[in-house]
Structures are given as structure tokens and as C-alpha cells.
Design an enzyme around this catalytic site. Structure first.
Site, short mmCIF file in Angstrom:
data_model
loop_
_atom_site.label_atom_id
_atom_site.label_comp_id
_atom_site.label_asym_id
_atom_site.label_seq_id
_atom_site.Cartn_x
_atom_site.Cartn_y
_atom_site.Cartn_z
N GLU A 1 25.00 30.38 30.10
CA GLU A 1 24.47 30.76 30.71
C GLU A 1 24.86 31.88 30.64
OE1 GLU A 1 24.22 27.69 31.92
OE2 GLU A 1 22.33 27.13 31.82
N SER A 2 24.57 33.06 29.60
CA SER A 2 25.29 34.17 29.82
C SER A 2 26.53 34.36 28.81
CB SER A 2 25.39 35.19 30.98
OG SER A 2 23.98 35.02 31.46
N CYS B 1 23.70 32.96 34.69
CA CYS B 1 22.46 33.00 35.35
C CYS B 1 22.05 31.89 35.32
CB CYS B 1 21.34 33.85 34.09
SG CYS B 1 21.25 33.24 32.69
N SER C 1 20.85 35.51 23.42
CA SER C 1 22.07 36.69 24.53
C SER C 1 22.93 37.09 23.39
CB SER C 1 22.79 35.18 24.78
OG SER C 1 22.40 35.00 26.11
N HIS D 1 21.34 39.88 27.96
CA HIS D 1 20.87 38.78 27.88
C HIS D 1 19.33 38.79 27.91
CE1 HIS D 1 24.65 36.64 27.37
NE2 HIS D 1 25.45 38.15 28.89
#
Lengths: 344, 344
Positions: free
Chosen positions: A64-65, A79, A236, A250
Site C-alpha cells: 500500500e504505497s 493508503c 504504484s 499511486h
């Protein structure tokens, strides 16, 4: 299976900590091992999926990111329903082992969530986040820019030179002769459907293909890029330069909750062209721009005027603009929606 | 008797509404009768205690603060546990009878209450106030300036040209050739004990005596003053000039919760001297300055620079500064505390 509509929260939580000089001659946040970072990221509920580095900066792509580590600065952007604040104490402990006892700046920021009710503690609301941060950093200041009952952007930042929970860690106001520093973020929503459709495994196999197809590699062409295309969709990328500049993008492409974030610390005295190129690349229906610049930055004196210029020259309607003067940074916040949306 | 410590909330709620030209040739908010105002103020829970007027403006001293009425503009400022939002619908009905169907600007603002828990609905919190305002005015925008977990100042203002509950009333963005308009407020706390002790019946008999003794009559000497000293303590004054300029000061002198507010629409291109004189007159420990200026105002372009100048020239430490660009107004918000309070 319960009948729950698919949703992903693209809106990131962004945490940045800068330390003063290390008390140890070899002190460097990049000495922290991959295993230690993986352990720390367990608290956040995300994983490292890729990694590039140069002499100035390490850049991690996360499930996530992203995470960026340079000698004295650490940036974590995550995120979904991740919990970045939960790794803070461990980060401060690891930094202390590298001789970093003095924090010069802390910023925690995020846009309002699309669906705040699915977040986990301590991220269930900005007041909960502030309360949590206040247990670690006393006298932090919290701000809400934009309209607090509509679209807004939250910021927690430091102002006082002391630490409650970690008494050996000192927080100091940055002196005016600090290194130039600036960060621009562009947070976009309601994106062009056709452009978003590229960021899916059904259309491309690798991140590299869609980076080239979309024109992302032309936004800041000097960057060494690490990109990733998620299955079935999502994208990403991190980009880094030898001088320590980074960029990160992203993308949550799903039409019902499309979201794209762009962030960079690239030093410019005029962000108008960069903003235009990012906006042309992704074609959002609305977006927020934030620019932080310290007193040594090229952008410090001019960013307000530049922003006004951008609004005048483009077809965008600026729905909000605010600026804040902090002890060592100026912050510009501006919100735009398509001029066409103007209701008479 | 329950053992409840004496407390009075000096922090005011400030409501200002400006209308476009009346559709009726004799339309004028000053045609509204005293009886109608008294009736309207019942909803607010306050009373008229004194009254002065000139050709431009009517100024009412209230049991809790002040009301100013000019041809197209209405200002209500009330402290304590009054409920000013509750008179809004009645005000709009009275305005409609005078031919005012188009609202050009609405501002509702206040500092954070010292004791929010004693307020009455719909003033029990800013979100409740916003929810209430949204039942009357759609698409209003709400802001929080300053640090939302510490000292702050709330603002609700309009941006869209329509009205939900009152469909015959239209709200329009002010054109750029509007009359010059500006408002400065200085909200002071932790005031000098000796200065505050003057605003008591034990020391003076009338408002006029303490107005002269304190130097209030020298802040803007051209003003025709209506002043009132409350029993056992507390002070209010309105001042007006033929050109429509007004000033108003309200004082809660009790040491444990001392509060003084200054407000004026006086047109200046530099507020530095005025701020200095107000601060010298009352000697607060901390204060907030807000300045609104529309594009036609002398203050519009220069207020940011002037504010920076004030901070540089004085011994005050600016703890916060923000500015907002609204469609027709610029707003400057700045917060100061004594430089001596700086903790190392």
C-alpha cells in the site's frame, strides 16, 4: 458472501519525520536493515514489494504505497486501511539507535477519507489520530484546510521543542539556514475513465509498459523509476534522482472511487508547468494541491503568486485557497474543480 | 445553592448578512421597527439596552453585546449563552418585506468557547451550528483557522447562489466592483488585572467615566460613542461615524475568564497602528486578529504584508498565521502570545 460493494480507499496517510544531525559519526537512517523495516511495517499492515536506491535516498514500493529513507528523513505514505501511526514509536527507537535524538520537523497529513467508517484505530477520525500523536509528541498543532463539512485536508505538525513519551528525544524549531526543502502533492479524484483503464492487468502486463503508455515517465524525465502494476488493477511508482529528489504516484483506477496521488520534493521556483503536466496526464474532475516550502527553498517566496497565476491561466475553478505560515515552513493549499461544474 | 463557580462566556458569536439592492424603492433594513427587533431578539435571548444612530447606521447595545443595522447590512454579535442563529429565519422574513431577496454575503464566526458545554442548541458545537445553517443556506462552507485541538476560530460562509429553505431568496457572488468593505476583529484573553479592574461598578458609576479613564475614546477618536457599565462588572460600547464606520468593544473583566473583543469596519490600508493601540489599551496575554477585506478595500492587497510587519516590529510571538482567499474576500487570521511565554 455478504453483498458488500467493492471499495478501496486510495486516499493516503502521509507521515514525514526529519531529524537533526546524528550524535553518532556513522548515524544514518539507511543503516536500518530490511528486516527491521519489514518488522516495523507489520504495525502498519503493509509489506515491501520492491526497492531501488542511490547515494542519496532509498525508495521502497509497498503493498500500500511507498516509503522513502534518506540520511535524516523518513517518509511513509500508505493508503487503504493501513495504520501508519502505529509504527511511530518503533521508528523513533530505531532512529535513536542511529544517534537521532532531535526531531526538527514532523508532518502527518491526509485528505478526508471517502469512507472513514472502514478505517481502523487510531485512524477512525482526525481527532483520534491527533489524540494518538499527542501521546508521543506534546504540543503538536492540528489544522484542517478546506471546508470542514465538505472536502478538506488535515495536517498535524509540531511546534514545541520537547517530547513527552520519549524524554531523550528533543524537538527543535529548524533554524533559518536549513537546507532548502519543499514538497508538492497533487491529490486527484473523479479521473478520466479511459486514462484509468490503462492501469489494469487486462490491458498491460507490467508497470513499465503502463508507465511509458501513460506518459508518467515524461513528468520528471530525470527520475530512475521503480513501478508496479497490481492484479487486477492499481498502480504504484517511485522515482529517484542522485540529488535526493524523489517522486511517487499511486493510482486507484476504479471508476466509482478513482484516486491518483502525485508527490515530489523536486526544487522548482514555479510549479505551474509541473501541475499542468500532472493534470494533463491523469485528467481529474477535481484536485487538491499542497505545497510546503521552507525559508531556504526556491518556492518559499513565490508559491502564492504562482498559484494565482495557474488559476488565471487555466480553465480550472479554484474553489478554495489557503496559506499557512509555520515557524520554518510556508504551506499553500488550493482546491480546484472543473470550471464547467460551476452551477448557476 | 449548588456549588458552581461563577463563569461568563465572553466569547461572542458574530453573524453578518449583506443583501443586494432592494427590489422596493424605499427598502431599508432600518425601516424594521424597534418592536420587531425586540421580538426577533427574544429568539436570541437578549434585549436592547441602548441605541444611537446617524444617517448611515443604527447601533444597538444589547444585554449581551451589539447589533448594527445599515441599509443593506445587518450585524449581530452576542456573547454568553445566547442563540443568535435562532433568529435567522425571522431576520430573512423581515428583510424580504423590505425587498431584500438576494443575499450577497453571509459570515458566521466565533472563537472556540472557553466552556462549550454550557452553550444551548444549536450552539453546542460548531458542527451543530453548521448543520443548522445548512438547513437555511445550502452549500455554505465552513472553516477552522488556528489549531483545531488548541485555540481556534470558526467561520461559516457562503459560496453558492441559491437558497434551500427560502426559495424566493437568492444568494449571489458579489461582483468585483462592490463597495469597499473590511472588518477587523481583535479577540483578547488573559488581560491585565489592573486594567480590567476599572470595568466594575465598584470603581466607576457610568460607562462614560470608564470609557475616558481606559482610553477607549482615543482608539478611534472620531466615533460617537454609546457605552454601558454593567453591575457588578462588565462593559460594552458602540461607536459610529457619519460615513457608516462603526466600532464595538465588549469586556468581560473577571480575572479567571477575562475576555475583550474589539471590532470595526474602519477603512485603513495599514492596521498595524490600530492593533498596537488596542493591545496597549487592554494588555492581553494572548490575542487573535482577523481581517476581512473585499477586492475593493484598501486593505485587500496589503494586509498580509502589514501583518508580517507588525509581528516583526513588536515583542509578540506569532503562534499561527493563515490566510484564505474566498470568491470576493480575503481573510487574514493571526494568533499571538507574549514572546516571554516562549518555552525553551
Amino acid at each position: 458472501m455478504p453483498n458488500v460493494a467493492h471499495f478501496f480507499e486510495g486516499v493516503e496517510k502521509l507521515l514525514e519525520i526529519c531529524f537533526d544531525e546524528s550524535s553518532s559519526p556513522n548515524g544514518d537512517l539507511r543503516n536500518i536493515t530490511r528486516g527491521e523495516w519489514e518488522n516495523l511495517l507489520c504495525h502498519v499492515k503493509c509489506e515491501i514489494i520492491s526497492y531501488i536506491k542511490n547515494d542519496s535516498i532509498d525508495a521502497f514500493l509497498l503493498s500500500e504505497s511507498s516509503m522513502f529513507v534518506s540520511k535524516r528523513r523518513w517518509i511513509l505514505k500508505t493508503c487503504g486501511t493501513t495504520t501508519p501511526l502505529k509504527c511511530l514509536e518503533q521508528l523513533l527507537q530505531l532512529a535513536k539507535l542511529e544517534g537521532y535524538h532531535v526531531i526538527s520537523d514532523i508532518f502527518y497529513s491526509r485528505k478526508n477519507f471517502t469512507r472513514p467508517e472502514i478505517q481502523m484505530s487510531p485512524h477512525e477520525g482526525f481527532f483520534e489520530e491527533v489524540t494518538y500523536l499527542d501521546t508521543i509528541f506534546p504540543e503538536g498543532r492540528s489544522y484542517c484546510l478546506g471546508s470542514i463539512n465538505l472536502e478538506c485536508w488535515y495536517l498535524y505538525t509540531f511546534s514545541k521543542p520537547e517530547l513527552k513519551a520519549l524524554p531523550h528525544l528533543i524537538v527543535e524549531e529548524k533554524s533559518t539556514d536549513a537546507d532548502p526543502d519543499q514538497t508538492i502533492e497533487i491529490l486527484m479524484q473523479d479521473l478520466d475513465k479511459d486514462i484509468m483503464s490503462a492501469f489494469t492487468k487486462s490491458k498491460f502486463t507490467t508497470g513499465r509498459e503502463v508507465t511509458a503508455y501513460s506518459g508518467i515517465d515524461k513528468i520528471l524525465p530525470e527520475m530512475h523509476i521503480d513501478d508496479f502494476l497490481f492484479d487486477p488493477c492499481g498502480y504504484s511508482m517511485n522515482g529517484i534522482r542522485e540529488n535526493g529528489e524523489y517522486m511517487t504516484i499511486h493510482i486507484t483506477p476504479e471508476e466509482k472511487f478513482s484516486y491518483v496521488s502525485f508527490e515530489s520534493n523536486v526544487a522548482l521556483n514555479n510549479y505551474t508547468k509541473l501541475i499542468s503536466q500532472v493534470i494533463k496526464t491523469f485528467k481529474p474532475g477535481k484536485f487538491i494541491v499542497t505545497i510546503f516550502a521552507n525559508k531556504s527553498s526556491l518556492a518559499y517566496e513565490t508559491m502564492k503568486e504562482l498559484e494565482i497565476e495557474y488559476s488565471t491561466l487555466s480553465n480550472w475553478r479554484r474553489t478554495d485557497m489557503q496559506c499557512c505560515n509555520f515557524p520554518s515552513y510556508n504551506l499553500l493549499f488550493a482546491q480546484y474543480s472543473r470550471a464547467l461544474e460551476k452551477v448557476l
